[in-house]
Enzyme design. Structure first.
Site, PDB file in Angstrom:
ATOM      1  N   CYS A   1      -0.944   2.601  39.821  1.00 13.38           N
ATOM      2  CA  CYS A   1       0.222   1.897  40.345  1.00 13.38           C
ATOM      3  C   CYS A   1       0.040   1.467  41.799  1.00 13.38           C
ATOM      4  CB  CYS A   1       1.470   2.771  40.203  1.00 13.38           C
ATOM      5  SG  CYS A   1       1.982   3.020  38.486  1.00 13.38           S
TER       6      CYS A   1
ATOM      7  N   HIS B   1       6.898  -2.796  41.106  1.00 12.54           N
ATOM      8  CA  HIS B   1       8.079  -2.593  41.943  1.00 12.54           C
ATOM      9  C   HIS B   1       7.953  -3.476  43.195  1.00 12.54           C
ATOM     10  CE1 HIS B   1      10.548  -0.444  44.941  1.00 12.54           C
ATOM     11  NE2 HIS B   1      11.272  -0.053  43.917  1.00 12.54           N
TER      12      HIS B   1
ATOM     13  N   VAL C   1       7.853  -3.052  46.346  1.00  9.12           N
ATOM     14  CA  VAL C   1       6.969  -2.669  47.450  1.00  9.12           C
ATOM     15  C   VAL C   1       5.496  -2.719  47.066  1.00  9.12           C
ATOM     16  CG1 VAL C   1       8.706  -1.216  48.565  1.00  9.12           C
ATOM     17  CG2 VAL C   1       7.078  -0.188  46.958  1.00  9.12           C
ATOM     18  N   LYS C   2       5.192  -2.938  45.785  1.00  7.29           N
ATOM     19  CA  LYS C   2       3.800  -3.017  45.360  1.00  7.29           C
ATOM     20  C   LYS C   2       3.201  -4.369  45.767  1.00  7.29           C
ATOM     21  CE  LYS C   2       3.655   1.006  43.212  1.00  7.29           C
ATOM     22  NZ  LYS C   2       5.039   1.486  43.256  1.00  7.29           N
ATOM     23  N   THR C   3       1.886  -4.501  45.624  1.00  6.64           N
ATOM     24  CA  THR C   3       1.194  -5.723  46.039  1.00  6.64           C
ATOM     25  C   THR C   3       1.716  -6.941  45.293  1.00  6.64           C
ATOM     26  OG1 THR C   3      -0.770  -4.419  46.545  1.00  6.64           O
ATOM     27  CG2 THR C   3      -1.075  -6.790  46.296  1.00  6.64           C
TER      28      THR C   3
END
Length: 395
Positions: A160, A186, A188-190
Site C-alpha cells: 500500500c 487513499h 494520501v497515497k501516490t
C-alpha cells in the site's frame, strides 16, 4: 500568505476531473468499463498478470486472506510496524496473528525476523506471511519469499506504500516472489481514487477467487453452477436470471467513479514518483546539518522507492523534548505531522488477545519516527521551511 502544510495530500488536475465527469454522464456508475480500464492500467504499471480492483486497501487484504482460505488454527506472520489493517485481515477470517520485529532503521521486516516469529507460533499452524513495504521502500522479497517457500508459507505483500517502487529490477506488484500484492489508493497515497484498493497476482485461481469474494461470493458463470436443476432450462441453456452463491463474500466492489479517477492518476505515476523523489532528496540535503539528532530512515540499496511519506528518526531525548511537544510546536507553525505507526502489537485489542511480545526493533523505530509533509504539489522552498521549523523547535 504562508499556507498550511498537511503531511500528505492528493493532486487532482483538470483531466482527473474530466475523467470522473465522463463517468457521471455515462450509463454505468459501477460495474462498468471504467473498472476494467483501471485494472488494465494497474496491470501495466505493476507487471501483474491479474489486477482485481476493490473498495479499499483493507478490503484488498481481507480478500487476499479469503482467497488463501486462511482460517481458525492458522497463523499469519505480520510485522508490527504497519497499519492495523494488515493484522486485522487475518483476524477477519479467524486466523491468529504472530507479530514480527523489524529493522530499527528502516522499519522493514527481514528474514531473521520471520524466522524468530515462526518460533512463536505455538499451537497455530504457520500458513502465511504478510510482509509490509514501508514508506515506499520494499522488504527484500527475493530472500523473504525464498524463506517463506521453504517454510510452506503463502506470501501476501502489503504494498500500500509502494506503488511504483522497483526492487532488483522487478516492479512491486508483479508478484515474482509472492502469491499476491495489495495496494491502497487513499488520497494520501501516490495515486488517489478517493477510496479504493486492488490485489495483484500471477495466479489464475487466486484471481478467480478474489473476483468472486469481492461481490458477495456470487457467480453467473454457467460452468461454475452447482445446481443444474435450478440453473438450466429443459434445453440445457442457463436461465438468464440465474446466479449462485456457494460461499458468502462481501460488497467490496470499486465504483466506475473511483476507477475513472484512479486510471487518470495512474497515467501520472512516473511524474508523481519523480517529484516525490526530488522532494525526498531535498529533505536529505536540508536535514544533513541536523545529524545525528535527526536522520532519514535507513535505505535499502536494492530498492528504487516510489516514496509515499517522508519519515525521519529523531532522538527526542537528546534534544531534551518529546514527540508530542514537537508535533504541537510544528502545528502552531502550520506544519502537520504524523506517526507511522504505533506498533500493532501494542494496540489494546492485540495486547489483550496475546501476551506482550518483545519486539525491540519495532519499539526503537516507533520511539523516534516522525512523518513530515510530502506531496507532489509541495515546493522545494516548503521543504526548507519544514526543516527550519523543525530545527527551531528542537533547539
Amino acid at each position: 500568505m504562508t499556507r498550511a502544510l498537511p503531511y500528505g495530500r492528493q493532486l487532482i488536475e483538470d483531466d482527473d476531473i474530466a475523467a470522473v465527469v465522463a463517468v457521471l454522464r455515462s450509463d454505468a456508475l459501477t460495474g462498468g468499463p471504467a473498472v476494467t480500464g483501471f485494472e488494465t492500467a494497474l496491470r501495466s504499471v505493476t507487471g501483474a498478470r491479474h489486477a482485481v480492483a476493490c473498495s479499499s486497501g483493507t478490503a484488498a487484504l481481507h480478500l487476499a486472506a479469503m482467497a488463501l482460505e486462511l482460517g481458525p488454527g492458522d497463523a499469519v506472520i505480520v510485522p508490527s510496524v504497519t497499519f492495523v489493517a494488515t493484522a486485522n485481515a487475518a483476524r477477519y477470517v479467524g486466523a491468529e496473528v504472530v507479530f514480527a520485529d523489524v529493522d530499527p532503521a528502516t522499519g522493514l521486516m527481514e528474514p531473521q525476523h520471520l524466522e524468530a516469529a515462526l518460533k512463536r507460533c505455538g499451537t497455530a499452524r504457520p500458513r502465511a506471511v504478510f510482509p509490509v513495504h514501508l514508506n515506499g521502500q520494499c522488504v527484500g522479497m527475493a530472500e523473504l519469499g525464498e524463506l517463506a517457500r521453504r517454510r510452506g508459507l503463502f506470501v501476501v505483500e502489503d504494498a500500500c506504500h509502494a506503488l511504483g517502487s522497483v526492487q532488483g529490477g522487478r516492479l512491486t506488484g508483479a508478484c515474482s516472489s509472492s502469491d499476491m500484492a495489495v495496494f491502497s489508493f487513499h488520497p494520501v497515497k501516490t495515486v488517489a481514487m478517493g477510496e479504493g484498493g486492488a490485489v495483484t497476482t500471477a495466479d489464475d485461481r487466486l484471481a478467480e477467487r478474489l473476483r468472486l469474494y469481492r461481490s458477495h461470493g456470487i457467480t453467473r458463470e454457467a460452468a461454475d453452477f452447482l445446481q443444474p436443476a435450478e440453473a438450466f432450462d429443459a434445453g440445457g441453456q442457463p436461465n438468464p436470471w440465474y446466479y449462485e452463491m456457494a460461499r458468502p463474500g462481501f460488497n467490496y466492489r470499486a465504483s466506475d467513479i473511483n476507477c475513472a479517477l484512479g486510471t487518470s492518476q495512474l497515467a501520472k505515476l512516473a511524474r508523481f514518483k519523480t517529484r516525490r523523489t526530488e522532494l525526498v532528496e531535498a529533505y536529505g540535503a536540508a536535514l544533513a546539518p541536523l545529524a545525528p539528532l535527526v536522520q532519514p530512515v535507513g535505505r535499502r540499496p536494492d530498492c528504487v522507492p516510489s516514496w509515499h511519506i517522508q519519515v525521519v528518526r529523531i532522538d527526542f531525548a537528546a534534544a531534551g523534548t518529546n514527540r508530542a511537544k514537537v508535533m504541537r510546536a510544528l502545528a502552531e507553525r502550520g506544519i502537520s505531522t504524523q506517526v507511522h505507526y504505533l506498533p500493532v502489537h501494542r494496540q489494546p485489542y492485540y495486547r489483550a488477545l496475546y501476551s506482550d511480545t518483545a519486539l525491540p526493533g519495532a519499539d526503537a523505530y516507533y520511539d523516534r519516527c516522525l512523518t513530515l509533509p510530502l506531496f507532489v504539489g509541495m515546493e522545494n522552498a516548503e521543504v526548507e521551511r519544514v526543516v527550519a521549523a523543525l530545527k527551531a523547535v528542537l533547539s
